[in-house]
Scaffold this motif. Structure first.
Motif, PDB file in Angstrom:
ATOM      1  N   ILE A  85     -14.846  58.184  97.929  1.00 53.60           N
ATOM      2  CA  ILE A  85     -15.366  57.039  97.175  1.00 53.60           C
ATOM      3  C   ILE A  85     -14.685  56.961  95.822  1.00 53.60           C
ATOM      4  O   ILE A  85     -14.260  55.884  95.378  1.00 53.60           O
ATOM      5  CB  ILE A  85     -16.901  57.151  96.990  1.00 53.60           C
ATOM      6  N   ARG A  86     -14.536  58.120  95.169  1.00 55.68           N
ATOM      7  CA  ARG A  86     -13.891  58.130  93.847  1.00 55.68           C
ATOM      8  C   ARG A  86     -12.462  57.624  93.953  1.00 55.68           C
ATOM      9  O   ARG A  86     -12.009  56.816  93.143  1.00 55.68           O
ATOM     10  CB  ARG A  86     -13.869  59.547  93.278  1.00 55.68           C
ATOM     11  N   PHE A 137     -12.224  53.709  94.834  1.00 56.74           N
ATOM     12  CA  PHE A 137     -12.570  52.782  93.762  1.00 56.74           C
ATOM     13  C   PHE A 137     -11.975  53.186  92.424  1.00 56.74           C
ATOM     14  O   PHE A 137     -12.283  52.576  91.400  1.00 56.74           O
ATOM     15  CB  PHE A 137     -14.099  52.689  93.619  1.00 56.74           C
ATOM     16  N   ASN A 138     -11.152  54.232  92.443  1.00 54.20           N
ATOM     17  CA  ASN A 138     -10.478  54.637  91.216  1.00 54.20           C
ATOM     18  C   ASN A 138     -11.470  54.921  90.087  1.00 54.20           C
ATOM     19  O   ASN A 138     -11.336  54.415  88.969  1.00 54.20           O
ATOM     20  CB  ASN A 138      -9.498  53.524  90.789  1.00 54.20           C
ATOM     21  N   ILE A 139     -12.479  55.710  90.414  1.00 60.03           N
ATOM     22  CA  ILE A 139     -13.513  56.005  89.428  1.00 60.03           C
ATOM     23  C   ILE A 139     -13.075  57.207  88.610  1.00 60.03           C
ATOM     24  O   ILE A 139     -12.742  58.255  89.156  1.00 60.03           O
ATOM     25  CB  ILE A 139     -14.857  56.303  90.134  1.00 60.03           C
ATOM     26  N   LYS A 140     -13.110  57.036  87.291  1.00 63.29           N
ATOM     27  CA  LYS A 140     -12.580  58.095  86.445  1.00 63.29           C
ATOM     28  C   LYS A 140     -13.657  59.041  85.947  1.00 63.29           C
ATOM     29  O   LYS A 140     -13.461  60.235  85.861  1.00 63.29           O
ATOM     30  CB  LYS A 140     -11.850  57.471  85.237  1.00 63.29           C
TER      31      LYS A 140
END
Lengths: 659, 164
Positions: free
Chosen positions: B137-138, B141-144
């Protein structure tokens, strides 16, 4: 450029709410701090597994409205006292100062004000003191479930009566509750709408009368198996809002009582009077004539015969959805009358004498909207009937054909061609089906529950067809299917990833190789594998290591599993809640490891463990007596176990069954 | 969100010309949309009822590229006589775009209060998340922003042992 991080909190909440599965929501909360916070602010229902996490969970989830503690061991007065104290940090593990996971200063008792539903079923360790404390603390509680707390009696009922806002009380199998206790609840909880008192055998007409007098808003009442008489039905008849009434197994009521019902309860929609020996068609006619809006009628195993007047009555029930007359003698005119009720969606005709091909053809020519049909033990029906059923009722989702041994693969061909919405099929003991039939059946892609117990004519090949196409399968019963072996399990493990319940008892061709395949089924939750004597410790280890969600395991008679398997079970199967190890060759040490390490284990059957000594049992029981709720032991142990162990188990509410 | 007054019943007969509303995007482009389609948006519905719909309505939060598609969505959903199945197929095609565009749709649907589009797009994102591990998921969605190691360990422990 927009990204997930540019969305506001309420939009993230919307997306989070689109995730229905528990697994997805858990993945979500592990992604990042923001997502974790969204989960904490949105999750409204929790089923807690271990008591050591309880306090911190309640502090972290302020929007909880439902709390389920039924599978949490060690819920007792002490645990409640700890939960309700406002002093001290709720977090068991020290948190880093920079942790933003749980802001300090939040009131650790905020959850008591938000809670609306509390499930304490099987919390046998809880006493009336603790129960009263938690009911009083949760002032807005609307629903409480204390079913199967078999030791609960009038003092616990008095504790429940402190919940003035309660609308729903489930007290099934609270064996000690009498009319006195029920009276206290009736007086204290005037807003009750839903009451379930199944198996509360000490309750009688007096208690029911008081309940009906005080709780006039009652919509749902379950008095199954109680020794109530027609007088109770007179009281129940006065309830103006009653919609659902269950009187299963109430053998003291008869047609006179049903007449009271016929004249009262104007809003009655659902009535279950199965297994009531005293009633007959006459009584049912008075109920049917008085309630034209009846939706569901269950008279299974109560009627010997369906009179023609009764059947004509059904035609006037325009909203009738479901009717069950299992066990009754039915004639062709009965089927003709039923076929006029085109609104019927569910029909129960199990063990109905006189169910013939012709009758069924007539039935389905009228009832084309049928979705659920139970023809258990209707021995005389053949493929011709199944053809008629499949052709007419294209929306069929559930079909029960247990013991219909004249059914052959042709029936499965018809089902596979016409009833593509079929989800549940019971072919137990249908000796006429074979692998070709299963190949035809595999066209039913919605199939989720398939029962093939006692079908010796099917083999790995047939199951392979099912496994390759029916991806939604959740439950398969292969009890005593001698033709099944490791290859079937290989097919299941690759095709049916959603499999949750599996019965392989007596499929003696299964070996360790098959167990390894089973280990790939991550959703497997309930496994029955009695008497698989080709499975050894290696197989059990593969199973335990792979099926992390396993909660129910029955391995009675698996005599060739050695300690290495049980050690692996004790190490890996952390979610195990029920286990049957009777007749297994487990040693003292193995049993001790299993009972002590598996902290969620609540029910164990430990009969005929030949290698375990009395001291072994003592030690094992001592390691788990704080949380075990039910245990089955050899009767001979009764006088050999120390009184210390027996008394402690008894005081914690644990039930011991002596075999 | 204030409760909007019921939409005016505009039963336009074929001979009457359909009333068009003009919208202006943040980058100055103007779009025309039929009133019936505009009523899908509660924001626009309020403006129409309050008779502010004369001059082009400025929508500073929505770019031209996205506004064009939103107009297309609302027009399609306002069309009479479209059966459920083909509408669903059309919707599926509509959201078959890259991630960033889906988020733009969500933001636009939120701003314009279009419940059908908002539900559709949020479900699409939920579908993208379904079945993925937290790591996946990270990455997807390119979650930082992530947890500290202790925090992650605690959340993992809770996930595994604490509740279901």
């Amino acid at each position: 450029m927009a990204s997930l991080e540019s969305l506001t909190e309420d939009l993230l909440v919307r997306i989070y709410k689109g995730l229905a599965s528990d697994g997805d929501r858990k993945s979500w909360r592990l992604v990042c701090r923001d997502f974790h916070r969204i989960d904490a602010l949105t999750r409204s229902s929790l089923r807690v597994l271990r008591v050591e996490f309880l306090r911190s969970l309640l502090a972290n989830y302020p929007r909880l409205d439902t709390l389920d503690l039924s599978v949490c061991p060690r819920i007792d007065d002490g645990a409640v006292a700890v939960l309700l104290t406002s002093r001290g940090s709720p977090w068991a593990f020290p948190r880093a100062a920079s942790s933003s996971l749980s802001p300090p200063g939040r009131d650790p008792l905020a959850w008591t004000r938000g809670l609306r539903k509390l499930v304490l079923s099987r919390s046998t360790g809880l006493g009336h003191h603790g129960l009263e404390q938690v009911i009083r603390a949760c002032a807005y509680l609307e629903s409480v479930d204390v079913s199967h707390c078999c030791g609960f009696g009038d003092r616990e009922a008095a504790a429940l009566s402190c919940g003035a806002r309660l609308r729903e009380v489930k007290m099934d199998k609270c064996l000690g509750v009498t009319d006195v206790g029920l009276a206290k609840i009736a007086v204290g909880c005037g807003r009750l709408e839903k009451v379930s008192l199944k198996w509360c055998m000490e309750i009688g007409d007096l208690g029911v009368d008081l309940l009906c007098n005080k709780c006039v808003d009652l919509k749902f009442l379950d008095l199954s198996y109680l020794k109530v008489t027609n007088d109770s039905l007179r009281s129940i008849g006065s309830l103006p809002k009653l919609e659902v009434l269950a009187l299963v197994g109430c053998s003291l009521i008869d047609d006179t009582g049903l007449q009271f019902l016929g004249g009262g309860c104007p809003l009655l929609r659902v009535i279950d009077m199965s297994r009531c020996n005293g009633i007959s068609s006459c009584g049912l006619i008075s109920v049917a004539k008085g309630h034209e809006d009846l939706v569901q009628l269950n008279a299974s195993y109560s009627l010997t015969e369906c009179s023609s007047i009764l059947l004509r009555c059904f035609k006037d029930l325009k909203n009738l959805n479901a009717i069950k007359i299992d066990g009754a003698r039915v004639s062709d005119s009965a089927f003709k009358a039923l076929s006029n009720c085109t609104s019927l969606v569910e029909i129960g005709l199990g063990k109905c004498i006189g169910a013939t091909n012709l009758g069924l053809m007539r039935l389905v020519s009228g009832c084309v909207n049928l979705r659920v049909l139970d023809l258990t033990c209707c021995h005389s029906i053949t493929d011709a009937a199944i053809f008629a059923i499949s052709d007419s009722c294209r929306n069929l989702t559930c079909l029960k054909l247990e013991s219909c041994n004249m059914i052959t693969e042709k029936s499965l061909y018809y089902l596979g061609s016409f009833c593509l919405l079929l989800e549940e099929l019971d072919l137990t003991d249908c000796g006429g089906i074979n692998d070709t039939g299963l190949e035809y059946l595999s066209n039913c892609l919605e199939l989720s529950c398939l029962k093939l117990a006692l079908c010796p004519t099917i083999s790995d090949k047939g199951l392979g067809h099912i496994a390759s196409k029916c991806r939604k399968i959740c439950e398969i019963d292969l009890y005593r299917c001698n033709g099944i072996g490791d290859d079937a399990l290989a097919a299941l493990s690759s095709g049916c990833k959603k499999l949750r319940r599996l019965n392989l008892s007596y499929c003696s061709d299964v070996t360790d190789r098959g167990m390894e395949y089973l280990g790939q089924l991550e959703e497997l939750w309930d496994l029955e594998m009695r008497s698989l004597f080709n499975v050894t410790g290696v197989g059990l280890m593969a199973l335990a290591a792979g099926c992390k969600r396993l909660a129910d395991l029955d391995m009675k008679y698996c005599e060739n599993v050695d300690d290495s398997g049980f050690w692996a079970l004790a190490y890996y199967a952390r979610n195990l809640r029920q286990i049957n190890l009777s007749h297994c060759n487990i040693s003292n040490m193995g049993l001790c490891m299993v009972m002590s390490n598996l902290t969620r284990l609540q029910e164990a059957k430990l009969v005929h463990l030949n290698k375990v000594t009395v001291e072994g049992f003592e030690l094992a029981l001592r390691t788990c007596w704080v949380r075990i709720k039910k245990v089955k032991l050899l009767a001979a142990l009764r006088f050999k176990l120390s009184s210390d162990v027996r008394e402690t188990l008894h005081s914690r509410g644990c039930k011991i069954r002596w075999d | 969100m204030s409760s909007s007054p019921p939409p005016s019943s505009a039963a336009a007969s074929p001979s009457c010309p359909k009333k068009m509303i003009a919208l202006r995007s943040s980058d100055g482009e103007t779009f025309e949309i039929e009133e019936a389609a505009a009523l899908q948006s509660k924001t626009l519905e309020n403006m129409i009822d309050e008779d502010c719909a004369g001059t082009p309505i400025p929508l500073p939060n929505v770019t031209g590229k996205i506004l064009a598609k939103v107009v297309e969505f609302c027009s399609k959903h306002a069309e009479p006589g479209v059966d459920d199945e083909s509408l669903r197929a059309w919707d599926a095609e509509f959201v078959n775009v890259e991630q960033a565009t889906v988020f733009d749709y969500i933001l636009a649907a939120n701003f314009l209060e279009i419940p059908t589009l908002l539900n559709l797009t949020c479900n699409v994102v939920a579908d993208m998340i379904r079945g993925k591990t937290p790591d996946e998921i990270r990455k997807f969605f390119n979650i930082k922003s992530i947890f500290s190691p202790e925090e992650e360990e605690e959340v993992r422990r809770e996930n595994h042992w604490a509740f279901e």
